[in-house]
Structure formats: C-alpha cells, structure tokens
Design a protein around this motif. Structure first.
Motif, PDB file in Angstrom:
ATOM      1  N   ALA A 154      11.392  33.794  55.785  1.00 61.68           N
ATOM      2  CA  ALA A 154      10.539  34.157  57.152  1.00 61.68           C
ATOM      3  C   ALA A 154      11.990  34.477  57.980  1.00 61.68           C
ATOM      4  N   GLY A 197      12.348  37.890  57.262  1.00 64.24           N
ATOM      5  CA  GLY A 197      11.479  38.868  58.023  1.00 64.24           C
ATOM      6  C   GLY A 197      11.744  39.110  59.287  1.00 64.24           C
ATOM      7  N   LEU A 241      12.745  42.787  61.295  1.00 67.21           N
ATOM      8  CA  LEU A 241      11.878  43.178  62.777  1.00 67.21           C
ATOM      9  C   LEU A 241      13.300  43.318  63.895  1.00 67.21           C
ATOM     10  N   TYR A 301      10.811  48.098  59.975  1.00 67.35           N
ATOM     11  CA  TYR A 301       9.392  47.438  60.175  1.00 67.35           C
ATOM     12  C   TYR A 301       8.743  47.552  58.534  1.00 67.35           C
ATOM     13  N   ALA A 319       9.902  44.876  56.412  1.00 71.34           N
ATOM     14  CA  ALA A 319       9.214  43.583  56.992  1.00 71.34           C
ATOM     15  C   ALA A 319       7.950  43.402  56.726  1.00 71.34           C
ATOM     16  N   VAL A 320       7.151  44.533  56.650  1.00 73.17           N
ATOM     17  CA  VAL A 320       5.797  44.618  56.246  1.00 73.17           C
ATOM     18  C   VAL A 320       5.512  44.046  54.763  1.00 73.17           C
ATOM     19  N   SER A 343       4.927  40.255  54.595  1.00 71.00           N
ATOM     20  CA  SER A 343       3.855  39.933  55.371  1.00 71.00           C
ATOM     21  C   SER A 343       2.819  38.972  54.316  1.00 71.00           C
ATOM     22  N   GLY A 352       3.701  35.244  54.534  1.00 72.96           N
ATOM     23  CA  GLY A 352       3.260  34.735  55.917  1.00 72.96           C
ATOM     24  C   GLY A 352       1.723  34.249  55.746  1.00 72.96           C
ATOM     25  N   MET A 353       1.007  35.078  55.113  1.00 71.54           N
ATOM     26  CA  MET A 353      -0.412  34.976  55.141  1.00 71.54           C
ATOM     27  C   MET A 353      -0.711  33.766  54.041  1.00 71.54           C
TER      28      MET A 353
END
Length: 204
Positions: free
Chosen positions: A143, A146, A150, A155, A158-159, A162, A165-166
């Motif tokens: 995290a 990430g 950002l 970006y 960073a994606v 993701s 995070g999910m």
C-alpha cells in the motif's frame, strides 16, 4: 451476531427462537472471535435451516447490529486482524502448496524444474515468508508503494497494484478467519517484484 449472543446481549423471544434453531443455545459459548469456523463447521450447526431462512437471518443480523454496534465492530476487527495487523503471524492454516484430489479436473503440474520448486517451497515459502512476512505487513508495504507511485505520478505502475487493494477490501468484507495467509498468499508471491517495482519506468 455470534459475538452478541456469546456476550449475553438481550434477545427478543423471536430472535432466541431463530438463533437456537440455527445453533443450540448451550453451544454458542464456543464462539471464537478470530475464527468463524468453530461454529460454521460444527456438526450441530443447522446449515439447511440457514439456507431456507436467509431473509430471516439477515433481518436478525441487522436488528442485533442496531442494538449492539460496538460488539459488531469489535468482532469484525478481531476477525480481520490478521489481514491488516502488522506482524500477525500464526502457525494455523498458513497456506497450502498442494491441490488435493478433486472432481473439478484441477491438478498440479509445475513447469519448473524440481530444484527450483524445492528452492521456492523450502526457502522462500517455508522459511522467509513464514518467519518474516505476515499478511498485514505485506499489505501495508505494498500500500505504501502504491501511494508512493501515485505521488510520483507513475499511474500505470500504480494501477498494477490495484488488485491488491481489491483483495484487501474483499477480505475485510468477508474474511472467515483472522489468521490465514493462504487467502492472501499472492502478496508473498509478488513481494520480491514489489521491491523494484516503484523504480521502474519514467515519471508520467
């Protein structure tokens, strides 16, 4: 809901009737705050009754939540502690490396040489991650990376993080057991790559 019953919170006659059909009154005391399995897989747990009365279950769940919000919050924190807590390793249900015999046509056949598999399983999985890496520790490191990406406006990089995070959010919503690294073992698998990931690519 089990926490409310276990703590002796007041129940209506309707709630008692339902809950004690779902699980015998004298057994609610086995509730464990970090693992729902002790009730879910108990031989006296009436799974068929639950499947037939899902609406009633949700209704009583909501009623008890309104009356005991602090109990619910505490229970949720304890049942997800291993997901977000730093240095929360536990020997129970760490992870599985094998696929058991099944009817789904799933089998295990690694393309890697035996020496590589042994190196990975023995030293990385069994020693490094078991001794030094917990699910919560891995998540917060990723995290942090990430957020750094950002901040650096990388970006696209960073994606890529993701899904982590999910995964984290899905476990916060429905984790059945606090300490079970196998649900997030992908964090351990991507951890070596995450060390160099923030330094890849140009500023965008």
């Amino acid at each position: 809901m089990a926490a409310s019953v276990n703590k002796g919170r007041e129940l209506t006659a309707e709630q008692e009737d339902y809950l004690y059909q779902l699980f015998p009154e004298e057994l609610w005391g086995i509730y464990a705050p970090c693992c729902v399995d002790v009730i879910k897989w108990h031989e006296e747990f009436n799974r068929e009754f639950l499947n037939e009365t899902k609406g009633e279950f949700l209704k009583i769940w909501a009623e008890l939540f309104v009356r005991n919000p602090a109990v619910y919050v505490e229970a949720h924190i304890l049942n997800t502690y291993g997901v977000w807590g730093i240095e929360t390793r536990n020997e129970e249900q760490y992870y599985f490396k094998d696929i058991y015999e099944n009817d789904l046509n799933l089998y295990q056949k690694s393309p890697l040489p035996e020496c590589i598999r042994t190196l990975f399983y023995t030293y990385y999985c069994n020693r490094f991650t078991y001794r030094y890496l917990s699910a919560g520790t891995a998540f917060w490191i990723l995290a942090g990376e990430g957020l750094y990406l950002l901040y650096q406006r990388k970006y696209r990089l960073a994606v890529v993080l993701s899904p982590v995070g999910m995964l984290f959010l899905s476990l916060l919503a429905a984790s059945p057991i606090a300490f079970s690294f196998r649900y997030v073992f992908v964090l351990a698998l991507i951890f070596p790559f995450s060390i160099v990931w923030p330094f890849i690519g140009n500023r965008e």
